[in-house]
Design a protein around this motif. Structure first.
Motif, PDB file in Angstrom:
ATOM      1  N   PRO A  58       0.601  -1.358  -0.172  1.00  0.00           N
ATOM      2  CA  PRO A  58      -0.087   0.061  -0.042  1.00  0.00           C
ATOM      3  C   PRO A  58       1.259   1.369  -0.237  1.00  0.00           C
ATOM      4  CG  PRO A  58       0.186  -1.171   2.388  1.00  0.00           C
ATOM      5  CD  PRO A  58       0.762  -1.849   1.352  1.00  0.00           C
ATOM      6  N   PRO A  59      -0.145   2.084  -0.774  1.00  0.00           N
ATOM      7  CA  PRO A  59       1.441   3.278  -0.324  1.00  0.00           C
ATOM      8  C   PRO A  59       1.477   3.957   0.895  1.00  0.00           C
ATOM      9  CG  PRO A  59      -1.399   3.801  -1.279  1.00  0.00           C
ATOM     10  CD  PRO A  59      -1.107   2.302  -1.332  1.00  0.00           C
ATOM     11  N   ARG A  60       2.388   4.447   0.850  1.00  0.00           N
ATOM     12  CA  ARG A  60       3.253   4.785   1.695  1.00  0.00           C
ATOM     13  C   ARG A  60       2.982   6.529   2.345  1.00  0.00           C
ATOM     14  NH1 ARG A  60       9.128   4.595   5.008  1.00  0.00           N
ATOM     15  NH2 ARG A  60       8.142   4.253   6.959  1.00  0.00           N
ATOM     16  N   HIS A  61       2.200   7.048   4.090  1.00  0.00           N
ATOM     17  CA  HIS A  61       2.043   8.331   3.640  1.00  0.00           C
ATOM     18  C   HIS A  61       3.579   9.052   4.267  1.00  0.00           C
ATOM     19  CE1 HIS A  61      -2.505   8.144   3.101  1.00  0.00           C
ATOM     20  NE2 HIS A  61      -2.074   7.096   3.918  1.00  0.00           N
ATOM     21  N   ASN A  62       3.789  10.325   4.309  1.00  0.00           N
ATOM     22  CA  ASN A  62       4.577  10.947   4.396  1.00  0.00           C
ATOM     23  C   ASN A  62       4.717  11.868   4.269  1.00  0.00           C
ATOM     24  OD1 ASN A  62       6.438   8.550   2.879  1.00  0.00           O
ATOM     25  ND2 ASN A  62       6.458   9.422   1.075  1.00  0.00           N
ATOM     26  N   PRO A  63       3.903  12.495   5.907  1.00  0.00           N
ATOM     27  CA  PRO A  63       4.118  13.786   6.433  1.00  0.00           C
ATOM     28  C   PRO A  63       4.623  14.498   6.207  1.00  0.00           C
ATOM     29  CG  PRO A  63       3.130  11.983   7.597  1.00  0.00           C
ATOM     30  CD  PRO A  63       3.721  11.868   6.646  1.00  0.00           C
ATOM     31  N   VAL A  64       5.099  15.887   6.218  1.00  0.00           N
ATOM     32  CA  VAL A  64       6.076  16.584   6.404  1.00  0.00           C
ATOM     33  C   VAL A  64       5.189  17.490   8.165  1.00  0.00           C
ATOM     34  CG1 VAL A  64       6.754  16.922   4.279  1.00  0.00           C
ATOM     35  CG2 VAL A  64       5.312  18.160   4.501  1.00  0.00           C
ATOM     36  N   THR A  65       4.557  17.479   8.239  1.00  0.00           N
ATOM     37  CA  THR A  65       4.118  18.642   9.705  1.00  0.00           C
ATOM     38  C   THR A  65       4.085  17.387  11.019  1.00  0.00           C
ATOM     39  OG1 THR A  65       2.304  19.136   8.922  1.00  0.00           O
ATOM     40  CG2 THR A  65       3.931  21.000   8.051  1.00  0.00           C
ATOM     41  N   TYR A  66       3.967  17.806  11.543  1.00  0.00           N
ATOM     42  CA  TYR A  66       2.893  17.530  12.724  1.00  0.00           C
ATOM     43  C   TYR A  66       1.687  17.484  12.998  1.00  0.00           C
ATOM     44  CZ  TYR A  66       7.607  18.043  14.959  1.00  0.00           C
ATOM     45  OH  TYR A  66       8.976  17.940  15.407  1.00  0.00           O
ATOM     46  N   GLY A  87       2.608   2.348   8.282  1.00  0.00           N
ATOM     47  CA  GLY A  87       3.537   2.771   7.572  1.00  0.00           C
ATOM     48  C   GLY A  87       3.875   4.517   8.229  1.00  0.00           C
ATOM     49  N   LEU A  88       3.641   4.757   9.230  1.00  0.00           N
ATOM     50  CA  LEU A  88       3.339   5.991   9.857  1.00  0.00           C
ATOM     51  C   LEU A  88       4.630   5.777  10.408  1.00  0.00           C
ATOM     52  CD1 LEU A  88      -0.075   7.813  10.206  1.00  0.00           C
ATOM     53  CD2 LEU A  88       1.451   8.440   8.498  1.00  0.00           C
ATOM     54  N   PHE A  89       5.581   4.669  10.985  1.00  0.00           N
ATOM     55  CA  PHE A  89       6.089   4.246  11.845  1.00  0.00           C
ATOM     56  C   PHE A  89       7.636   4.660  10.624  1.00  0.00           C
ATOM     57  CE2 PHE A  89       2.815   3.329  14.919  1.00  0.00           C
ATOM     58  CZ  PHE A  89       3.418   3.437  15.523  1.00  0.00           C
ATOM     59  N   LEU A  90       8.521   4.733  11.417  1.00  0.00           N
ATOM     60  CA  LEU A  90      10.123   4.951  11.373  1.00  0.00           C
ATOM     61  C   LEU A  90      10.131   3.070  10.555  1.00  0.00           C
ATOM     62  CD1 LEU A  90      12.656   5.580  14.557  1.00  0.00           C
ATOM     63  CD2 LEU A  90      11.774   6.320  12.421  1.00  0.00           C
ATOM     64  N   ALA A  91      11.006   3.038   9.052  1.00  0.00           N
ATOM     65  CA  ALA A  91      11.170   1.673   8.845  1.00  0.00           C
ATOM     66  C   ALA A  91      12.353   1.524   9.151  1.00  0.00           C
ATOM     67  CB  ALA A  91      10.527   1.590   6.831  1.00  0.00           C
ATOM     68  N   GLY A  92      13.181   0.120   8.104  1.00  0.00           N
ATOM     69  CA  GLY A  92      14.120  -0.170   8.575  1.00  0.00           C
ATOM     70  C   GLY A  92      15.236   0.988   8.564  1.00  0.00           C
ATOM     71  N   GLY A  93      15.387   1.338   7.369  1.00  0.00           N
ATOM     72  CA  GLY A  93      16.398   2.263   6.808  1.00  0.00           C
ATOM     73  C   GLY A  93      16.618   3.642   8.069  1.00  0.00           C
TER      74      GLY A  93
END
Length: 180
Positions: A58-66, A87-93
């Protein structure tokens, strides 16, 4: 020249008997055609099941503001979208760049789907009664709180957990609600 265009039936039978690579009669040829069609059918069925297993993520959200992060949590909590919340949490890298390689691996192993599901259900329970999104508050410990307005005009803050900035993107780091 007239005889070059027409081949007599007797000559045609002799020619086909000499070219009969599959034996005499139609039985062997029909068997080979049936075998080829069976292989074609099996390859189509096998190919289809392999393609069904490989669904795109699924597409991962990439929010730039709180605020954008909190609005996205609001949406995924209302729709009970565990994959969107994950997807909103930190991923591996990202975890390795924030915490370091070893701590990042420990972080990822501790952040199980059960922990995320428990947090999402708890956030969703706070959103019962059809509240509206109001805003966010970030405290000194980098904990993000989502403010929602309940139908009785009561303002409630919901803990979303700790947040970190990874480049231009804001990610959730620690889940807010976990048992034990």
């Amino acid at each position: 020249m007239h005889h070059l265009l027409f081949i007599s039936a007797a000559k045609a039978q002799v020619s086909s008997a000499q070219l009969g690579l599959f034996g005499e009669g139609n039985r062997t040829g029909l068997l080979l055609v049936a075998l080829m069609l069976t292989f074609l059918l099996l390859s189509r069925v096998h190919g289809r099941s392999a393609r069904e297993d490989l669904r795109p993520p699924p597409p991962r959200h990439n929010p730039v503001t709180y605020d954008e992060l909190a609005r996205t949590v609001f949406q995924v909590a209302v729709s009970c979208d565990l994959e969107g919340y994950r997807g909103l949490f930190l991923a591996g890298g990202e975890a390795a760049s924030v915490f370091g390689e070893q701590v990042g691996e420990a972080y990822l192993s501790g952040r199980t789907l059960e922990v995320l599901e428990e947090s999402l259900v708890t956030i969703g329970a706070h959103l019962s009664g059809n509240p509206s999104f109001h805003g966010v508050r970030l405290d000194a410990d980098d904990r993000l709180f989502m403010q929602v307005r309940l139908p009785g005009d009561q303002l409630v803050e919901i803990d979303l957990g700790s947040v970190v900035r990874v480049g231009a993107v804001v990610r959730l780091a620690e889940a807010p609600y976990r048992s034990g």
